[in-house]
Enzyme design. Structure first.
Site, short mmCIF file in Angstrom:
data_model
loop_
_atom_site.label_atom_id
_atom_site.label_comp_id
_atom_site.label_asym_id
_atom_site.label_seq_id
_atom_site.Cartn_x
_atom_site.Cartn_y
_atom_site.Cartn_z
N HIS A 172 0.72 -1.05 0.09
CA HIS A 172 -0.08 -0.20 -0.14
C HIS A 172 0.31 1.24 -0.30
O HIS A 172 0.07 2.19 -0.91
CB HIS A 172 -0.90 -0.02 1.43
CG HIS A 172 -2.00 -1.04 1.14
ND1 HIS A 172 -2.02 -1.49 2.90
CD2 HIS A 172 -3.02 -1.05 0.80
CE1 HIS A 172 -3.15 -2.66 2.76
NE2 HIS A 172 -4.08 -2.42 1.14
N LYS A 228 -15.90 -7.98 4.78
CA LYS A 228 -15.34 -8.54 5.20
C LYS A 228 -14.74 -8.74 6.44
O LYS A 228 -14.77 -7.67 7.26
CB LYS A 228 -13.74 -8.72 4.41
CG LYS A 228 -13.11 -7.67 4.24
CD LYS A 228 -11.86 -7.75 3.13
CE LYS A 228 -11.48 -6.46 2.58
NZ LYS A 228 -10.37 -6.18 1.74
N ARG A 275 -1.95 -6.35 -8.62
CA ARG A 275 -0.42 -6.90 -8.15
C ARG A 275 -0.46 -8.20 -9.28
O ARG A 275 -0.16 -7.60 -10.42
CB ARG A 275 -1.13 -7.62 -6.97
CG ARG A 275 -0.25 -7.07 -5.66
CD ARG A 275 -1.26 -7.85 -4.13
NE ARG A 275 -2.65 -7.12 -4.57
CZ ARG A 275 -3.67 -7.56 -3.56
NH1 ARG A 275 -3.44 -7.96 -2.15
NH2 ARG A 275 -4.69 -7.53 -3.35
N SER A 329 -2.96 -7.93 3.23
CA SER A 329 -3.27 -7.74 4.27
C SER A 329 -3.32 -9.16 4.88
O SER A 329 -3.37 -9.34 5.90
CB SER A 329 -4.26 -6.43 4.81
OG SER A 329 -4.24 -5.40 4.37
P1 ADP Z 1 -9.53 -3.38 -0.77
O1 ADP Z 1 -10.89 -3.58 0.28
O2 ADP Z 1 -10.51 -2.56 -1.43
O3 ADP Z 1 -8.70 -4.13 -2.01
P2 ADP Z 1 -7.70 -3.07 0.34
O4 ADP Z 1 -7.12 -2.56 1.57
O5 ADP Z 1 -6.83 -4.64 0.69
O6 ADP Z 1 -8.51 -3.18 0.05
O7 ADP Z 1 -5.89 -2.28 -0.56
C1 ADP Z 1 -6.02 -1.51 -1.57
C2 ADP Z 1 -5.18 -0.94 -2.47
O8 ADP Z 1 -4.22 -1.69 -2.49
C3 ADP Z 1 -5.96 -1.47 -4.10
O9 ADP Z 1 -5.95 -0.86 -4.94
C4 ADP Z 1 -5.20 -2.88 -3.56
O10 ADP Z 1 -5.32 -3.76 -4.67
C5 ADP Z 1 -4.05 -2.29 -3.58
N1 ADP Z 1 -3.00 -3.35 -2.79
C6 ADP Z 1 -2.63 -4.24 -1.88
N2 ADP Z 1 -1.64 -4.46 -1.95
C7 ADP Z 1 -0.52 -4.33 -2.73
C8 ADP Z 1 0.01 -4.43 -3.63
N3 ADP Z 1 0.66 -6.02 -2.42
N4 ADP Z 1 0.87 -4.13 -4.09
C9 ADP Z 1 0.54 -2.60 -5.16
N5 ADP Z 1 -1.20 -2.66 -4.73
C10 ADP Z 1 -2.20 -3.51 -3.34
#
Ligand code: ADP
Length: 174
Positions: free
Chosen positions: A18, A42, A91, A129
């Site tokens: 992130h 979730k 990703r 996460s």
């Molecule tokens: P959501 O529930 O909206 O997917 P997340 O916190 O899981 O929330 O992710 C927020 C954003 O960060 C999303 O666009 C996700 O694709 C991006 N993201 C999460 N992990 C990575 C990573 N390892 N590399 C690049 N982007 C990421």
């Protein structure tokens, strides 16, 4: 004109993947608002306030990044703060279909807002996460995945959950 972007997500907890996307996005836009979604469909480990606090700490040295919680539609939040761009991270290929559908749905709802997706940096490809929570709940080392203050917050949270007799591993699934 100030070009403001919103980087929305759950951030449960924030990790280096992130942080990388937000910092790279910062180079493209004048202002970046990291928007922490209050109630995703979730199960969560951290409360909205805790997730916001960890995100604030991650970007406290970056004047052009601010942090806000929100609980309405992401595009409504963007409109309420005058942001024209939604920033997302990509990703692996399997992210694409979900992100593609969301970008189209958001454009249907708000044609004036465009989604910009940045491809992850190679070293963060596997990082999400859920993986961080799972590894931490099983006692693994997450120091290469999250900053120290997040690692500490995970340790505290998990020990409180364990002390309360919770099955931390199984309660952490999305
Ligand atoms: P959501 O529930 O909206 O997917 P997340 O916190 O899981 O929330 O992710 C927020 C954003 O960060 C999303 O666009 C996700 O694709 C991006 N993201 C999460 N992990 C990575 C990573 N390892 N590399 C690049 N982007 C990421």
């Amino acid at each position: 004109m100030t070009l403001r972007a919103v980087f929305p997500g759950t951030f449960d907890p924030i990790h280096y993947g992130h942080i990388d996307i937000a910092r790279r996005g910062c180079a493209l836009f004048d202002e970046m608002v990291v928007a922490v979604y209050d109630r995703p469909l979730k199960s969560l480990l951290f409360s909205p306030e805790e997730r916001i606090e960890l995100v604030c700490t991650a970007f406290e040295d970056e004047a052009r990044i601010s942090v806000q919680g929100y609980r309405n539609l992401t595009v409504d939040f963007c409109e309420s703060i005058g942001a024209k761009v939604l920033l997302r991270g990509l990703r692996v290929f399997s992210d694409f279909e979900h992100e593609f559908r969301m970008a189209l749905a958001n454009r249907r709802l708000a044609p004036g807002i465009d989604t910009v997706s940045l491809i992850t940096s190679e070293e963060h490809t596997f990082l999400n996460s859920t993986t961080v929570r799972e590894i931490a709940s099983l006692g693994g080392d997450v120091s290469s995945m999250v900053p120290e203050f997040v690692r500490e917050a995970l340790g505290e949270k998990l020990s409180v959950a364990r002390a309360a007799g919770k099955d931390v591993y199984n309660s952490l699934r999305d």
